[in-house]
Write an enzyme that holds these catalytic residues in place. Sequence first.
Site, PDB file in Angstrom:
ATOM      1  CG  HIS A 149      -0.322   0.190   2.526  1.00  0.00           C
ATOM      2  ND1 HIS A 149      -1.033   0.828   3.819  1.00  0.00           N
ATOM      3  CD2 HIS A 149       1.145  -0.046   2.940  1.00  0.00           C
ATOM      4  CE1 HIS A 149      -0.038   0.634   4.612  1.00  0.00           C
ATOM      5  NE2 HIS A 149       0.972   0.235   4.480  1.00  0.00           N
TER       6      HIS A 149
ATOM      7  CB  CYS B 189       4.207   4.776   5.198  1.00  0.00           C
ATOM      8  SG  CYS B 189       4.969   3.887   6.520  1.00  0.00           S
TER       9      CYS B 189
ATOM     10  CG  HIS C 233       5.582   0.688   2.637  1.00  0.00           C
ATOM     11  ND1 HIS C 233       4.624   1.737   2.270  1.00  0.00           N
ATOM     12  CD2 HIS C 233       5.127   0.133   3.811  1.00  0.00           C
ATOM     13  CE1 HIS C 233       3.878   1.856   3.341  1.00  0.00           C
ATOM     14  NE2 HIS C 233       4.082   0.917   4.221  1.00  0.00           N
TER      15      HIS C 233
ATOM     16  CG  HIS D 185       3.190  -3.729   5.836  1.00  0.00           C
ATOM     17  ND1 HIS D 185       4.053  -3.382   6.784  1.00  0.00           N
ATOM     18  CD2 HIS D 185       2.642  -2.597   5.554  1.00  0.00           C
ATOM     19  CE1 HIS D 185       3.926  -1.872   6.877  1.00  0.00           C
ATOM     20  NE2 HIS D 185       3.047  -1.542   6.107  1.00  0.00           N
TER      21      HIS D 185
ATOM     22  CG  HIS E  46       1.498 -11.902  -3.323  1.00  0.00           C
ATOM     23  ND1 HIS E  46       1.381 -12.900  -2.266  1.00  0.00           N
ATOM     24  CD2 HIS E  46       2.920 -11.913  -3.322  1.00  0.00           C
ATOM     25  CE1 HIS E  46       2.418 -13.310  -1.905  1.00  0.00           C
ATOM     26  NE2 HIS E  46       3.581 -12.666  -2.487  1.00  0.00           N
TER      27      HIS E  46
ATOM     28  CD  GLU F 128       0.762  -1.239   8.867  1.00  0.00           C
ATOM     29  OE1 GLU F 128      -0.025  -0.794   8.145  1.00  0.00           O
ATOM     30  OE2 GLU F 128       1.830  -0.351   9.364  1.00  0.00           O
TER      31      GLU F 128
END
Length: 149
Positions: free
Chosen positions: A16, A25, A29, A31, A75, A135
């Site tokens: 996201h 952020c 990137h 998670h 993904h 997260e």
Amino acid sequence: MTKIRVTKQFSFEMSHALMNYDGLCRNIHGHSYKLQVTVIGEPMLQSGNPKDGMVIDFSILKKVIKDKLIEPLDHSLMINNLSAHEKLVELGELYDRHHIVNFQPTSENLVIYIAQKLKDILPEHLDLCSVRLYETSNSFAEWFASDNT
């Protein structure tokens, strides 16, 4: 009758970007999310039934949530529709796993999004009790039905 809470844990990878964020952020990137879903219901009391004593068979809960929620998110890339998503739409022919949403895809907003999705897909005899979304290994957001009535 006694109400029992049952929890199933899932994991998925998702990227996201936080539009207008004042830190790293703001860049795309990813998670390794951990999701815990807790439902509440009454155990079945039908002697001889293979599901006797269960609120829900864990394998059924797993299949419903994995098929309808986890698979589409895994993904994928999620971005706010107010960002420059036109470029992403153009890339959609190459990269089909993206979600353009009408909110900032923070952990807090993702847990609300997931709770709303879950309410629509859970079997009727269950109520959603809580959703916890990690997260990172030490940061999570939670949604509780009791806080949202």
